[in-house]
Design an enzyme around this catalytic site. Sequence first.
Site, PDB file in Angstrom:
ATOM      1  N   GLU A  54      -5.089   8.558  -2.083  1.00 15.43           N
ATOM      2  CA  GLU A  54      -5.932   7.889  -1.097  1.00 15.43           C
ATOM      3  C   GLU A  54      -6.701   8.850  -0.190  1.00 15.43           C
ATOM      4  O   GLU A  54      -6.243   9.953   0.091  1.00 15.43           O
ATOM      5  CB  GLU A  54      -5.044   6.992  -0.228  1.00 15.43           C
ATOM      6  N   LYS A  56      -7.751   8.609   3.582  1.00 16.37           N
ATOM      7  CA  LYS A  56      -7.498   7.786   4.766  1.00 16.37           C
ATOM      8  C   LYS A  56      -7.435   8.683   5.983  1.00 16.37           C
ATOM      9  O   LYS A  56      -6.641   9.608   6.043  1.00 16.37           O
ATOM     10  CB  LYS A  56      -6.167   7.029   4.565  1.00 16.37           C
ATOM     11  N   LYS A 116     -10.690   0.262  -0.829  1.00 14.33           N
ATOM     12  CA  LYS A 116      -9.542  -0.249  -0.068  1.00 14.33           C
ATOM     13  C   LYS A 116     -10.104  -0.929   1.173  1.00 14.33           C
ATOM     14  O   LYS A 116     -10.584  -0.285   2.087  1.00 14.33           O
ATOM     15  CB  LYS A 116      -8.615   0.923   0.295  1.00 14.33           C
ATOM     16  N   GLU A 165      -2.559  -7.364  -3.992  1.00  9.99           N
ATOM     17  CA  GLU A 165      -1.403  -6.833  -3.259  1.00  9.99           C
ATOM     18  C   GLU A 165      -0.556  -7.966  -2.687  1.00  9.99           C
ATOM     19  O   GLU A 165      -1.083  -8.877  -2.050  1.00  9.99           O
ATOM     20  CB  GLU A 165      -1.924  -5.949  -2.121  1.00  9.99           C
ATOM     21  N   ASN A 186       3.409  -4.102  -1.940  1.00 12.72           N
ATOM     22  CA  ASN A 186       3.376  -3.250  -0.751  1.00 12.72           C
ATOM     23  C   ASN A 186       4.775  -3.229  -0.134  1.00 12.72           C
ATOM     24  O   ASN A 186       5.310  -4.270   0.230  1.00 12.72           O
ATOM     25  CB  ASN A 186       2.353  -3.790   0.254  1.00 12.72           C
ATOM     26  N   GLU A 216       3.105   0.311  -3.700  1.00 15.47           N
ATOM     27  CA  GLU A 216       2.293   0.866  -2.608  1.00 15.47           C
ATOM     28  C   GLU A 216       3.127   1.033  -1.340  1.00 15.47           C
ATOM     29  O   GLU A 216       4.000   0.221  -1.066  1.00 15.47           O
ATOM     30  CB  GLU A 216       1.134  -0.090  -2.275  1.00 15.47           C
ATOM     31  N   SER A 217       2.810   2.068  -0.583  1.00 20.82           N
ATOM     32  CA  SER A 217       3.431   2.367   0.727  1.00 20.82           C
ATOM     33  C   SER A 217       4.814   2.986   0.602  1.00 20.82           C
ATOM     34  O   SER A 217       5.660   2.524  -0.160  1.00 20.82           O
ATOM     35  CB  SER A 217       3.542   1.126   1.627  1.00 20.82           C
TER      36      SER A 217
END
Length: 260
Positions: A54, A56, A116, A165, A186, A216-217
Amino acid sequence: MNILDKIIADKYKEVALRKQLIPVKQLEQSVLFERKSPSLAQALSTSGSGIIAEHKRRSPSKATINHNLNVQDVASGYEQAGVCGMSVLTDGKYFGGSLDDLLLARAAAQLPLLRKEFVIDTYQILEAKAYGADVILLIAAVLTRDEIKTLSEFAKSLGLDVLLEVHNLEELQKSVMPSLDMLGVNNRNLKTFEVSLETSKSLSAEIPDDFVKVSESGISSIKAIKALQPYGYKGFLIGENFMKTDDPGASATEFIKQLI
């Protein structure tokens, strides 16, 4: 109102304004609009690493992550590292991103790009296509089943991949439909911001095999990925781990070397 509710309320206002500034016809005339998008789902299903890295700058949960990097350098670094795709945050108010970041990443790399964003309108999908994205993200927590259907089918009509998601079983059950390519779990609880890989593990059996599974995460170690692979996960979105270093591309290269 939790943070997601605030973001979505702001997003409706932002999209209404953007529609007035840039008409649909102008987006459709973008030089990138006719470009054929590579499939992230396909790249993940045949990859040994499955890394989606990513870009970010900041987030509501972490404040500043990294404001010093050039998005083109990050994109070319990720591509050289051999990631499957790159996620580009385009929300300005909460994440410090913009559509220009997507454009710059596209100019610097050929790999699949995920926009995103908090998508609530087909207009944002046209923007994604016009600015060089190959994949859009839909968040089940903020969309009804009918909205997911409308948005995902529209994205597919433009040749884009769709990553949906979810955070829990209820969101997953309302969302499964043929117009999705990837189902992302997530691991972050939206109310507490706590992260647990158990979320991905417990939902894995409920995701039909037709979809590429993405976690994710909270994925910041080889150990986490190794723990999730037996549950059928092929994609791993890594948000802050690479971005908090001075050279995300080098960091991703080292990570993938150790992984495979």
